[in-house]
Write a protein that holds these residues in place. Structure first.
Motif, PDB file in Angstrom:
ATOM      1  N   UNK A 160       0.843  -1.182   0.000  1.00 44.73           N
ATOM      2  CA  UNK A 160       0.000   0.000   0.000  1.00 44.73           C
ATOM      3  C   UNK A 160       0.883   1.237   0.000  1.00 44.73           C
ATOM      4  N   UNK A 161       0.572   2.187  -0.881  1.00 47.13           N
ATOM      5  CA  UNK A 161       1.294   3.456  -0.887  1.00 47.13           C
ATOM      6  C   UNK A 161       0.725   4.346   0.208  1.00 47.13           C
ATOM      7  N   UNK A 162       1.520   4.646   1.207  1.00 42.59           N
ATOM      8  CA  UNK A 162       1.044   5.483   2.303  1.00 42.59           C
ATOM      9  C   UNK A 162       1.644   6.879   2.275  1.00 42.59           C
ATOM     10  N   UNK A 163       2.632   7.097   1.417  1.00 44.54           N
ATOM     11  CA  UNK A 163       3.224   8.425   1.294  1.00 44.54           C
ATOM     12  C   UNK A 163       3.867   8.578  -0.059  1.00 44.54           C
ATOM     13  N   UNK A 164       3.731   9.768  -0.661  1.00 49.21           N
ATOM     14  CA  UNK A 164       4.325  10.001  -1.965  1.00 49.21           C
ATOM     15  C   UNK A 164       4.920  11.399  -2.037  1.00 49.21           C
ATOM     16  N   UNK A 165       5.802  11.567  -3.016  1.00 45.70           N
ATOM     17  CA  UNK A 165       6.407  12.854  -3.310  1.00 45.70           C
ATOM     18  C   UNK A 165       5.356  13.784  -3.907  1.00 45.70           C
ATOM     19  N   UNK A 166       5.370  15.054  -3.512  1.00 45.51           N
ATOM     20  CA  UNK A 166       4.503  16.048  -4.125  1.00 45.51           C
ATOM     21  C   UNK A 166       5.248  16.897  -5.143  1.00 45.51           C
ATOM     22  N   UNK A 167       6.477  17.245  -4.841  1.00 48.25           N
ATOM     23  CA  UNK A 167       7.306  18.005  -5.778  1.00 48.25           C
ATOM     24  C   UNK A 167       7.862  17.032  -6.817  1.00 48.25           C
ATOM     25  N   UNK A 168       7.479  17.136  -8.088  1.00 48.76           N
ATOM     26  CA  UNK A 168       7.778  16.079  -9.061  1.00 48.76           C
ATOM     27  C   UNK A 168       9.160  16.165  -9.697  1.00 48.76           C
ATOM     28  N   UNK A 169      10.142  16.656  -8.974  1.00 48.35           N
ATOM     29  CA  UNK A 169      11.514  16.670  -9.478  1.00 48.35           C
ATOM     30  C   UNK A 169      12.417  16.014  -8.437  1.00 48.35           C
ATOM     31  N   UNK A 170      13.363  15.197  -8.919  1.00 44.82           N
ATOM     32  CA  UNK A 170      14.209  14.433  -8.001  1.00 44.82           C
ATOM     33  C   UNK A 170      15.647  14.395  -8.477  1.00 44.82           C
ATOM     34  N   UNK A 171      16.527  14.134  -7.541  1.00 41.97           N
ATOM     35  CA  UNK A 171      17.902  13.753  -7.798  1.00 41.97           C
ATOM     36  C   UNK A 171      18.072  12.307  -7.352  1.00 41.97           C
ATOM     37  N   UNK A 172      19.120  11.608  -7.819  1.00 43.01           N
ATOM     38  CA  UNK A 172      19.315  10.226  -7.378  1.00 43.01           C
ATOM     39  C   UNK A 172      19.346  10.119  -5.858  1.00 43.01           C
ATOM     40  N   UNK A 173      18.557   9.189  -5.338  1.00 44.05           N
ATOM     41  CA  UNK A 173      18.491   8.969  -3.897  1.00 44.05           C
ATOM     42  C   UNK A 173      17.337   9.645  -3.213  1.00 44.05           C
ATOM     43  N   UNK A 174      16.678  10.590  -3.888  1.00 48.76           N
ATOM     44  CA  UNK A 174      15.532  11.257  -3.268  1.00 48.76           C
ATOM     45  C   UNK A 174      14.374  10.269  -3.071  1.00 48.76           C
ATOM     46  N   UNK A 175      13.642  10.371  -1.949  1.00 42.91           N
ATOM     47  CA  UNK A 175      12.485   9.489  -1.740  1.00 42.91           C
ATOM     48  C   UNK A 175      11.338   9.854  -2.670  1.00 42.91           C
ATOM     49  N   UNK A 176      10.688   8.833  -3.205  1.00 38.41           N
ATOM     50  CA  UNK A 176       9.560   9.048  -4.111  1.00 38.41           C
ATOM     51  C   UNK A 176       8.250   8.620  -3.471  1.00 38.41           C
ATOM     52  N   UNK A 177       8.233   7.437  -2.876  1.00 38.27           N
ATOM     53  CA  UNK A 177       7.000   6.973  -2.250  1.00 38.27           C
ATOM     54  C   UNK A 177       7.318   5.973  -1.152  1.00 38.27           C
ATOM     55  N   UNK A 178       6.396   5.885  -0.190  1.00 39.28           N
ATOM     56  CA  UNK A 178       6.527   5.004   0.958  1.00 39.28           C
ATOM     57  C   UNK A 178       5.584   3.833   0.746  1.00 39.28           C
ATOM     58  N   UNK A 179       6.144   2.627   0.667  1.00 38.02           N
ATOM     59  CA  UNK A 179       5.370   1.421   0.383  1.00 38.02           C
ATOM     60  C   UNK A 179       5.419   0.500   1.589  1.00 38.02           C
ATOM     61  N   UNK A 180       4.254   0.007   2.020  1.00 40.63           N
ATOM     62  CA  UNK A 180       4.209  -0.923   3.145  1.00 40.63           C
ATOM     63  C   UNK A 180       3.492  -2.194   2.709  1.00 40.63           C
ATOM     64  N   UNK A 181       3.976  -3.315   3.202  1.00 42.49           N
ATOM     65  CA  UNK A 181       3.425  -4.616   2.850  1.00 42.49           C
ATOM     66  C   UNK A 181       2.044  -4.801   3.467  1.00 42.49           C
ATOM     67  N   UNK A 182       1.185  -5.485   2.727  1.00 46.30           N
ATOM     68  CA  UNK A 182      -0.143  -5.838   3.215  1.00 46.30           C
ATOM     69  C   UNK A 182      -0.224  -7.333   3.423  1.00 46.30           C
ATOM     70  N   UNK A 183      -0.969  -7.732   4.437  1.00 40.95           N
ATOM     71  CA  UNK A 183      -1.261  -9.151   4.569  1.00 40.95           C
ATOM     72  C   UNK A 183      -2.110  -9.588   3.379  1.00 40.95           C
ATOM     73  N   UNK A 184      -2.022 -10.850   2.958  1.00 44.70           N
ATOM     74  CA  UNK A 184      -2.843 -11.313   1.831  1.00 44.70           C
ATOM     75  C   UNK A 184      -4.327 -11.084   2.061  1.00 44.70           C
ATOM     76  N   UNK A 185      -4.775 -11.266   3.318  1.00 54.40           N
ATOM     77  CA  UNK A 185      -6.190 -11.090   3.611  1.00 54.40           C
ATOM     78  C   UNK A 185      -6.618  -9.640   3.399  1.00 54.40           C
ATOM     79  N   UNK A 186      -5.786  -8.690   3.873  1.00 49.14           N
ATOM     80  CA  UNK A 186      -6.128  -7.283   3.720  1.00 49.14           C
ATOM     81  C   UNK A 186      -6.103  -6.881   2.255  1.00 49.14           C
ATOM     82  N   UNK A 187      -5.100  -7.364   1.520  1.00 51.05           N
ATOM     83  CA  UNK A 187      -5.003  -7.043   0.098  1.00 51.05           C
ATOM     84  C   UNK A 187      -6.258  -7.503  -0.641  1.00 51.05           C
ATOM     85  N   UNK A 188      -6.719  -8.714  -0.328  1.00 54.04           N
ATOM     86  CA  UNK A 188      -7.912  -9.241  -0.993  1.00 54.04           C
ATOM     87  C   UNK A 188      -9.133  -8.387  -0.684  1.00 54.04           C
ATOM     88  N   UNK A 189      -9.225  -7.925   0.558  1.00 54.44           N
ATOM     89  CA  UNK A 189     -10.388  -7.136   0.954  1.00 54.44           C
ATOM     90  C   UNK A 189     -10.379  -5.790   0.249  1.00 54.44           C
TER      91      UNK A 189
END
Length: 340
Positions: free
Chosen positions: A300-329
């Protein structure tokens, strides 16, 4: 219970049952010796009940919570309130005035300064006054935040679910996404919870703006809590359609740019992204060269970049794993949770 024992007291005043007080409480002084005053609204109901605080703008540029707390304080009907509601819409007044995250000049994080100390740094002195007068008398609290500038968060709660009082508060608030963890030393929610005042942090959206969708979600959560704790007799506790708890088992990562350039996002906060899917594309100004950033796992994407310009290493988005049950729901069009 007598009127005196039911009154809410702070340095310099007292709010009796059936009264609402709007005060400007002095927490510091400027270089010219003028008072720095924090706005506070205290709503003391006629009926006995819990005392809670709602706080926002501990980071001065995080504004969604300011709107939510102000609306509770000044637009809701408090006629039948049971207990006491302490509304702190702007805790970090110097940061708010400067529209900066931290306290200006000293660049200190007020949310690493609780419970504070009367003979320490400026940030800890402010924290001490806020704590002693408006947090310590409470039974529980909700602290509103947003992402830092240049990023945005999906609506979620951060809380220590090992604390039973906090777990009950999370259940009452009814958020879909919950990050389970103790938090860092000096955080308001951490220090309050450790001292028997269950507190959650609500993260929502981005800094420097009001986002009505998130404000409405926050207000719905407060209504739900007020219903669950019998503060509002006519409020009904909410049950989310789905919920995922991000704890120690869950893989989580910030996907970082492998190239400099302009970002074209394919997903938004709250979306489910499958392993191997392209999260975004980074291209040069001529679009002659591009790099695709892919998801290392399904989550699940819980955080993303708002300013659409980056340099190498800049954070773009925060991804967290979902349990299979939650993903299905989630993917099954968010089927409502079964009743207990």
């Amino acid at each position: 219970m007598s009127a005196d024992t039911a009154a809410f007291s702070y340095d310099g005043g007292r709010v009796h049952p059936g009264e609402t007080a709007h005060i400007r409480y002095t927490v510091s002084e400027t270089y010219l010796g003028e008072p720095v005053r924090m706005p506070v609204t205290i709503i003391n109901g006629v009926e006995d009940g819990p005392t809670c605080f709602l706080s926002a703008a501990i980071h001065g540029d995080e504004l969604n919570g300011v709107a939510a707390v102000r609306e509770v304080a000044h637009e809701w009907d408090h006629t039948d309130i049971a207990g006491t509601v302490v509304c702190l819409p702007v805790v970090n007044v110097p940061g708010f005035v400067a529209q900066e995250r931290y306290l200006p000049v000293y660049d200190r994080d007020l949310n690493r300064s609780f419970p504070g100390h009367p003979d320490s740094t400026s940030s800890r002195r402010i924290a001490y006054d806020v704590w002693r007068n408006f947090v310590e008398p409470c039974d529980f609290g909700i602290d509103f935040h947003t992402s830092t500038r240049g990023r945005t968060n999906a609506f979620h709660v951060r809380a220590d679910l090992t604390d039973h009082g906090v777990a009950d508060l999370v259940e009452a608030f009814g958020a879909n996404i919950v990050f389970d963890g103790e938090g860092q030393s000096g955080m308001l929610r951490t220090e309050a919870t450790d001292r028997g005042i269950p507190t959650i942090t609500v993260e929502m959206g981005e800094a420097h703006r009001f986002q009505r969708e998130f404000i409405d979600q926050a207000l719905a959560g407060v209504h739900s809590v007020f219903g669950a704790y019998d503060i509002e007799p006519n409020a009904t506790p909410a049950r989310p359609e789905w919920r995922t708890v991000v704890d120690g088992w869950a893989e989580k990562t910030w996907i970082r740019a492998d190239a400099g350039g302009i970002v074209e996002a394919r997903f938004e906060p709250g979306d489910v992204v499958h392993e191997g899917e392209t999260v975004c594309e980074i291209s040069n100004p001529f679009k002659t060269e591009s790099v695709e950033m892919t998801a290392p796992f399904t989550g699940l994407l819980v955080g993303t970049l708002e300013n659409p310009v980056v340099s190498p290493g800049n954070p773009i988005c925060h991804l967290v794993e979902l349990s299979p049950e939650t993903r299905e729901r989630i993917e099954a069009q968010r089927v409502p949770a079964a009743a207990d």
